[in-house]
Structures are given as structure tokens and as C-alpha cells.
Scaffold this motif. Structure first.
Motif, PDB file in Angstrom:
ATOM      1  N   VAL A 113     -16.387  15.586   7.410  1.00 21.38           N
ATOM      2  CA  VAL A 113     -15.368  14.564   7.635  1.00 21.38           C
ATOM      3  C   VAL A 113     -14.984  13.966   6.280  1.00 21.38           C
ATOM      4  O   VAL A 113     -15.834  13.460   5.555  1.00 21.38           O
ATOM      5  CB  VAL A 113     -15.877  13.451   8.581  1.00 21.38           C
ATOM      6  N   PHE A 114     -13.716  14.073   5.954  1.00 16.70           N
ATOM      7  CA  PHE A 114     -13.179  13.478   4.744  1.00 16.70           C
ATOM      8  C   PHE A 114     -12.492  12.167   5.104  1.00 16.70           C
ATOM      9  O   PHE A 114     -12.019  11.987   6.227  1.00 16.70           O
ATOM     10  CB  PHE A 114     -12.138  14.404   4.101  1.00 16.70           C
ATOM     11  N   LYS A 115     -12.437  11.250   4.164  1.00 15.57           N
ATOM     12  CA  LYS A 115     -11.683  10.008   4.330  1.00 15.57           C
ATOM     13  C   LYS A 115     -10.585  10.001   3.285  1.00 15.57           C
ATOM     14  O   LYS A 115     -10.789  10.469   2.168  1.00 15.57           O
ATOM     15  CB  LYS A 115     -12.589   8.792   4.150  1.00 15.57           C
ATOM     16  N   GLY A 116      -9.422   9.489   3.651  1.00 14.53           N
ATOM     17  CA  GLY A 116      -8.312   9.446   2.717  1.00 14.53           C
ATOM     18  C   GLY A 116      -7.083   8.877   3.391  1.00 14.53           C
ATOM     19  O   GLY A 116      -7.193   8.132   4.366  1.00 14.53           O
ATOM     20  N   ILE A 117      -5.927   9.221   2.900  1.00  4.99           N
ATOM     21  CA  ILE A 117      -4.662   8.738   3.455  1.00  4.99           C
ATOM     22  C   ILE A 117      -3.846   9.945   3.893  1.00  4.99           C
ATOM     23  O   ILE A 117      -3.630  10.877   3.107  1.00  4.99           O
ATOM     24  CB  ILE A 117      -3.882   7.893   2.432  1.00  4.99           C
ATOM     25  N   CYS A 118      -3.420   9.925   5.150  1.00  8.19           N
ATOM     26  CA  CYS A 118      -2.677  11.054   5.711  1.00  8.19           C
ATOM     27  C   CYS A 118      -1.264  11.126   5.134  1.00  8.19           C
ATOM     28  O   CYS A 118      -0.772  10.181   4.509  1.00  8.19           O
ATOM     29  CB  CYS A 118      -2.640  10.970   7.239  1.00  8.19           C
ATOM     30  N   LYS A 119      -0.623  12.244   5.368  1.00 11.44           N
ATOM     31  CA  LYS A 119       0.724  12.503   4.863  1.00 11.44           C
ATOM     32  C   LYS A 119       1.719  11.454   5.352  1.00 11.44           C
ATOM     33  O   LYS A 119       2.532  10.951   4.581  1.00 11.44           O
ATOM     34  CB  LYS A 119       1.159  13.899   5.321  1.00 11.44           C
ATOM     35  N   SER A 120       1.646  11.078   6.638  1.00 11.85           N
ATOM     36  CA  SER A 120       2.589  10.108   7.194  1.00 11.85           C
ATOM     37  C   SER A 120       2.436   8.745   6.541  1.00 11.85           C
ATOM     38  O   SER A 120       3.428   8.085   6.220  1.00 11.85           O
ATOM     39  CB  SER A 120       2.389   9.969   8.700  1.00 11.85           C
ATOM     40  N   CYS A 121       1.204   8.304   6.354  1.00 15.61           N
ATOM     41  CA  CYS A 121       0.976   6.992   5.728  1.00 15.61           C
ATOM     42  C   CYS A 121       1.353   7.000   4.256  1.00 15.61           C
ATOM     43  O   CYS A 121       1.843   5.989   3.736  1.00 15.61           O
ATOM     44  CB  CYS A 121      -0.467   6.562   5.933  1.00 15.61           C
ATOM     45  N   LYS A 122       1.157   8.126   3.586  1.00 11.93           N
ATOM     46  CA  LYS A 122       1.571   8.226   2.185  1.00 11.93           C
ATOM     47  C   LYS A 122       3.100   8.111   2.076  1.00 11.93           C
ATOM     48  O   LYS A 122       3.619   7.413   1.222  1.00 11.93           O
ATOM     49  CB  LYS A 122       1.107   9.550   1.582  1.00 11.93           C
ATOM     50  N   LYS A 123       3.817   8.763   2.987  1.00 10.98           N
ATOM     51  CA  LYS A 123       5.274   8.699   2.980  1.00 10.98           C
ATOM     52  C   LYS A 123       5.749   7.283   3.285  1.00 10.98           C
ATOM     53  O   LYS A 123       6.680   6.789   2.670  1.00 10.98           O
ATOM     54  CB  LYS A 123       5.868   9.670   4.007  1.00 10.98           C
ATOM     55  N   ALA A 124       5.119   6.637   4.256  1.00  7.61           N
ATOM     56  CA  ALA A 124       5.502   5.271   4.624  1.00  7.61           C
ATOM     57  C   ALA A 124       5.277   4.315   3.475  1.00  7.61           C
ATOM     58  O   ALA A 124       6.084   3.422   3.231  1.00  7.61           O
ATOM     59  CB  ALA A 124       4.709   4.813   5.848  1.00  7.61           C
ATOM     60  N   ASP A 125       4.218   4.510   2.720  1.00  9.92           N
ATOM     61  CA  ASP A 125       3.897   3.656   1.585  1.00  9.92           C
ATOM     62  C   ASP A 125       4.928   3.825   0.460  1.00  9.92           C
ATOM     63  O   ASP A 125       5.271   2.876  -0.223  1.00  9.92           O
ATOM     64  CB  ASP A 125       2.508   3.973   1.065  1.00  9.92           C
ATOM     65  N   LEU A 126       5.463   5.046   0.311  1.00  8.80           N
ATOM     66  CA  LEU A 126       6.461   5.289  -0.720  1.00  8.80           C
ATOM     67  C   LEU A 126       7.776   4.577  -0.427  1.00  8.80           C
ATOM     68  O   LEU A 126       8.529   4.264  -1.333  1.00  8.80           O
ATOM     69  CB  LEU A 126       6.712   6.798  -0.863  1.00  8.80           C
ATOM     70  N   LYS A 127       8.035   4.298   0.843  1.00  5.69           N
ATOM     71  CA  LYS A 127       9.288   3.645   1.234  1.00  5.69           C
ATOM     72  C   LYS A 127       9.241   2.142   0.985  1.00  5.69           C
ATOM     73  O   LYS A 127      10.257   1.475   1.021  1.00  5.69           O
ATOM     74  CB  LYS A 127       9.575   3.916   2.718  1.00  5.69           C
TER      75      LYS A 127
END
Length: 129
Positions: free
Chosen positions: A114-128
Motif C-alpha cells: 500500500v502506497f500513500k500519495g496524491i491521486c491524479k484527480s486531486c493533483k489536477k484539482a490542486d493545479l486549478k
């Protein structure tokens, strides 16, 4: 293993889900149309489904267990932002498992990474923002 109507409903809910649902999620999804369903029944049936290899239980530290329809060996990532669990089926992980097996002269029959991190959707939302 016998399949009661409730067990079929629980398995069907997991198989149709795009997420790794918790027992509570499954219970709440089914309760409205199945008023006699109890949370205990959901837990007992989930345990039987895991034990008989129909689904996989994903245990997370300090979180409710999740249930996965994908029973093939793979890893997971938990998003630190949305807390969703995603499958990671990567040739890099398979290579790592094979190398680990060879280095230590062991046969690895299963694993739970199990890895912990930030998913693709949340990374995109943060960029906005």
C-alpha cells in the motif's frame, strides 16, 4: 459455498463498484431496498467471500477495511487528499516481487503493498487553485 440473496447482493455491489468499498458503504447502499439487512450480515458475508477467494480484503492502518473485486496480485495507493484507494498493477512491482523472491530464495504467493500519495484527480484539482 452457498449463495443467499444477501450474499449475492453484497458481491454484486462490490463487482459493480468503481471504488474499494467499506462494509459500511455496502450496507448503506443496500439497506434502503433491503430493510432486513444488518451490518453484521454484511460483515459475515464479506468474511466468507474473502475466505472463499471471491474478493480481496484491503486492510489499511487506522482506516476501515476496503474490499476489492480485483483478486489478482496488485498494489494499492491511498490518496492523502480524497482518501480513495486505487489499484496499481505495474510491471515494475511485478519485477520487484520477482527480484525479491530471487534474492532471498523464497516463493512469494501473495503480497499486500500500500502506497500513500496524491491521486491524479486531486493533483489536477490542486493545479486549478
Amino acid at each position: 459455498m452457498k449463495f443467499s440473496k444477501q450474499r449475492e447482493l453484497i458481491l454484486d455491489t462490490i463487482m459493480k463498484s468503481d471504488i474499494h468499498p467499506t462494509a459500511d458503504y455496502i450496507y448503506n447502499s443496500l439497506k434502503k431496498d433491503n430493510p432486513n439487512l444488518s451490518l453484521g450480515t454484511v460483515y459475515r458475508n464479506l468474511a466468507q467471500l474473502v475466505e472463499n477467494g471471491f474478493i480481496h480484503k484491503v486492510s489499511m492502518p487506522n482506516q476501515s477495511d476496503r474490499f476489492d473485486k480485483n483478486i489478482k496480485p496488485h498494489a494499492h495507493i491511498i490518496c492523502d487528499v480524497c482518501n480513495e484507494v486505487y489499484d496499481i498493477d505495474s510491471s515494475s512491482i511485478k519485477c520487484f516481487i520477482n527480484n525479491l523472491s530471487s534474492e532471498h530464495d523464497v516463493d512469494i504467493s501473495s503480497y499486500n503493498i500500500v502506497f500513500k500519495g496524491i491521486c491524479k484527480s486531486c493533483k489536477k484539482a490542486d493545479l486549478k487553485i
